[in-house]
Design a protein around this motif. Structure first.
Motif, PDB file in Angstrom:
ATOM      1  N   GLN A 246       0.840  -1.198   0.000  1.00  0.00           N
ATOM      2  CA  GLN A 246       0.000   0.000   0.000  1.00  0.00           C
ATOM      3  C   GLN A 246       0.873   1.246   0.000  1.00  0.00           C
ATOM      4  O   GLN A 246       1.529   1.565   0.992  1.00  0.00           O
ATOM      5  N   LEU A 247       0.881   1.948  -1.119  1.00  0.00           N
ATOM      6  CA  LEU A 247       1.590   3.211  -1.222  1.00  0.00           C
ATOM      7  C   LEU A 247       0.585   4.335  -1.432  1.00  0.00           C
ATOM      8  O   LEU A 247      -0.431   4.150  -2.093  1.00  0.00           O
ATOM      9  N   TYR A 248       0.888   5.472  -0.841  1.00  0.00           N
ATOM     10  CA  TYR A 248       0.029   6.633  -1.052  1.00  0.00           C
ATOM     11  C   TYR A 248       0.920   7.852  -1.219  1.00  0.00           C
ATOM     12  O   TYR A 248       1.595   8.272  -0.277  1.00  0.00           O
ATOM     13  N   ILE A 249       0.954   8.391  -2.425  1.00  0.00           N
ATOM     14  CA  ILE A 249       1.720   9.599  -2.707  1.00  0.00           C
ATOM     15  C   ILE A 249       0.768  10.607  -3.339  1.00  0.00           C
ATOM     16  O   ILE A 249       0.275  10.387  -4.443  1.00  0.00           O
ATOM     17  N   PRO A 250       0.468  11.706  -2.667  1.00  0.00           N
ATOM     18  CA  PRO A 250      -0.479  12.670  -3.224  1.00  0.00           C
ATOM     19  C   PRO A 250       0.074  13.377  -4.451  1.00  0.00           C
ATOM     20  O   PRO A 250       1.296  13.459  -4.652  1.00  0.00           O
ATOM     21  N   ASP A 251      -0.826  13.871  -5.245  1.00  0.00           N
ATOM     22  CA  ASP A 251      -0.473  14.453  -6.533  1.00  0.00           C
ATOM     23  C   ASP A 251       0.450  15.655  -6.392  1.00  0.00           C
ATOM     24  O   ASP A 251       1.265  15.924  -7.273  1.00  0.00           O
ATOM     25  N   ASN A 252       0.327  16.389  -5.269  1.00  0.00           N
ATOM     26  CA  ASN A 252       1.089  17.630  -5.168  1.00  0.00           C
ATOM     27  C   ASN A 252       2.565  17.426  -4.829  1.00  0.00           C
ATOM     28  O   ASN A 252       3.326  18.386  -4.787  1.00  0.00           O
ATOM     29  N   ILE A 253       2.993  16.166  -4.605  1.00  0.00           N
ATOM     30  CA  ILE A 253       4.421  15.939  -4.368  1.00  0.00           C
ATOM     31  C   ILE A 253       4.969  14.798  -5.230  1.00  0.00           C
ATOM     32  O   ILE A 253       6.072  14.315  -4.980  1.00  0.00           O
ATOM     33  N   ILE A 254       4.228  14.354  -6.240  1.00  0.00           N
ATOM     34  CA  ILE A 254       4.658  13.180  -7.017  1.00  0.00           C
ATOM     35  C   ILE A 254       5.976  13.396  -7.755  1.00  0.00           C
ATOM     36  O   ILE A 254       6.677  12.434  -8.053  1.00  0.00           O
ATOM     37  N   ASP A 255       6.323  14.661  -8.027  1.00  0.00           N
ATOM     38  CA  ASP A 255       7.586  14.923  -8.722  1.00  0.00           C
ATOM     39  C   ASP A 255       8.775  14.920  -7.769  1.00  0.00           C
ATOM     40  O   ASP A 255       9.928  14.945  -8.201  1.00  0.00           O
ATOM     41  N   ARG A 256       8.498  14.847  -6.440  1.00  0.00           N
ATOM     42  CA  ARG A 256       9.574  14.844  -5.444  1.00  0.00           C
ATOM     43  C   ARG A 256       9.430  13.657  -4.499  1.00  0.00           C
ATOM     44  O   ARG A 256       9.857  13.728  -3.344  1.00  0.00           O
ATOM     45  N   ALA A 257       8.802  12.589  -4.977  1.00  0.00           N
ATOM     46  CA  ALA A 257       8.532  11.440  -4.114  1.00  0.00           C
ATOM     47  C   ALA A 257       8.817  10.130  -4.835  1.00  0.00           C
ATOM     48  O   ALA A 257       8.597  10.004  -6.039  1.00  0.00           O
TER      49      ALA A 257
END
Length: 444
Positions: A246-257
């Motif tokens: 289960q991974l959760y990376i919000p859209d507002n940091i996807i370029d730095r995550a």
């Protein structure tokens, strides 16, 4: 172009400071599962596991024992096994290697005290730890007490059969019983460590800060949500998350995550060697391009038959939005496809009926409202892969209905619309409903 592993390694070496966040996944990696009911539970608790309905260690810590000695027996047996006899694991050794000599702070909801026992400094245990006690009667006034030595002595006397009521820990200021300093009514956060944590963030939040997240699932928002918001607000920061399945990376940091859907050991091995070895890794990903005003207007025009009157506000979780949808008798929300799971809640006005068709061939409806005598509910969850439409119901005469639904993270704002003929073929008994609420010409 560097791959995700190489980018993650660069973030680690290039960081000015590292914030390590951790929850249950890290404890489980070290062999401590607070939620498991297995043979190990009996190994740790002994006869108490048969004497009381203790389904797991978490229950054993919170259970109201009729015998106060049994309460401290349970505490002592747990802390003896997992803390007094703790030896720093290979996982902690690798973590020390990855962190190097960089300024680091540890922010955890784990109560096992393992970071401290492994030799790390600068730890903030947000829900306390089970080696610390607090006065039950005057928790704020009398402060916390280190119970490590007392718990070990209780364990030894328990094993020898010499434990008495006089051995129970009491406050040295008022004589009242002590309780474990864990999340609850008497809990006292360590103010010194909390201030140190705040100072660390203030010092490094505008520098190259790396958040290294260990074993925090998407549903655990206590630490995850604010740490993701920290990254979102700090343009020079980066985010590495490790959580199997289960991974959760919000859209507002996807370029730095970057996310590792793997065990912590597997991810650490990859970060150490630079070899992915078939691991499932997500990111970093370029953010979705912003729509021009003309594109946004065109999109809203296309969406109007399905979402006639709506507004969107910032949601509770970082990167998540909430849509407020208003419908009336002349303007239903027509059938569209739910690509990701969604939660919908009643807001105001008349009741709403949600018509749902699943890909398994099932039709059901849910009424959103306040009248429980009519089987109305305040909210419900729509599974991914469902075709859904909303209709306003006449009720208290408001003439309209408003509901709110979350827009899932990483949603692209696209609407997928079913072809009426195909939907009727799957659900012939609902032909009239489909013809009324389906749009003849699909819109994408």
């Amino acid at each position: 172009m560097p791959n995700s592993i190489q980018i993650a390694q660069h973030w680690l070496t290039d960081a000015d400071a590292i914030l390590v966040t951790a929850s249950n996944g890290l404890s489980i990696s070290e062999g401590l599962n607070l939620f498991a009911q297995d043979a190990k539970l009996h190994q740790v608790l002994g006869d108490l596991a048969d004497k009381y309905p203790l389904s797991n260690l978490l229950t054993a810590l919170s259970y109201h024992y009729p015998d106060p000695l049994d309460q401290w027996r349970a505490y002592a047996r747990i802390t003896e096994y997992y803390s007094h006899n703790y030896h720093s694991s290979s996982l902690m050794t690798t973590l020390k290697h990855l962190l190097g000599n960089k300024p680091t702070y540890f922010w955890t909801s784990n109560i096992d005290h393992h970071f401290d026992l492994a030799g790390f400094q600068n730890t903030f245990e947000i829900e306390g730890n089970w080696l610390s006690g607090v006065c039950r009667e005057h928790p704020q006034k009398h402060g916390t007490v280190d119970l490590s030595a007392q718990l070990h002595q209780i364990y030894l006397k328990d094993q020898a059969g010499t434990l008495t009521l006089a051995d129970r820990p009491t406050c040295d200021q008022c004589g009242a019983p002590l309780v474990l300093n864990l999340a609850g009514e008497a809990f006292q956060a360590d103010k010194t460590r909390a201030h140190g944590f705040t100072d660390f963030l203030q010092t490094y939040q505008n520098q190259k800060l790396l958040v290294l997240e260990l074993g925090i699932g998407p549903q655990n928002q206590l630490i995850k949500a604010p740490s993701m918001q920290l990254v979102a607000d700090a343009p020079h920061s980066h985010y590495l998350t490790i959580n199997k399945g289960q991974l959760y990376i919000p859209d507002n940091i996807i370029d730095r995550a970057i996310g590792f859907s793997s065990t912590i050991d597997q991810a650490f091995h990859a970060l150490t060697t630079g070899q992915a070895q078939g691991l499932q890794i997500e990111g970093p990903t370029q953010p979705h391009p912003q729509l021009t005003p003309q594109q946004q207007a065109k999109q809203e025009q296309a969406a109007q038959p399905f979402l006639p009157f709506y507004m969107v506000n910032q949601g509770i979780r970082p990167g998540e939005l909430t849509m407020y949808l208003t419908i009336d008798a002349q303007h239903p929300a027509h059938f569209h496809f739910v690509e990701r799971g969604q939660a919908w809640m009643y807001s105001m006005g008349d009741a709403v009926v949600a018509h749902c068709f699943t890909q398994e061939g099932k039709y059901y409806q849910v009424q959103l409202g306040l009248d429980k005598t009519k089987d109305q509910v305040h909210g419900f969850y729509v599974e991914a892969g469902t075709f859904i439409a909303f209709e306003h119901l006449t009720g208290d005469g408001a003439g309209f209905s408003q509901i709110s639904g979350n827009i899932p993270p990483q949603d692209k704002g696209q609407l997928m619309v079913p072809k009426p003929d195909a939907l009727i073929k799957l659900f012939p008994e609902q032909r009239a409903l489909i013809e009324r609420l389906a749009v003849t010409t699909p819109t994408h």
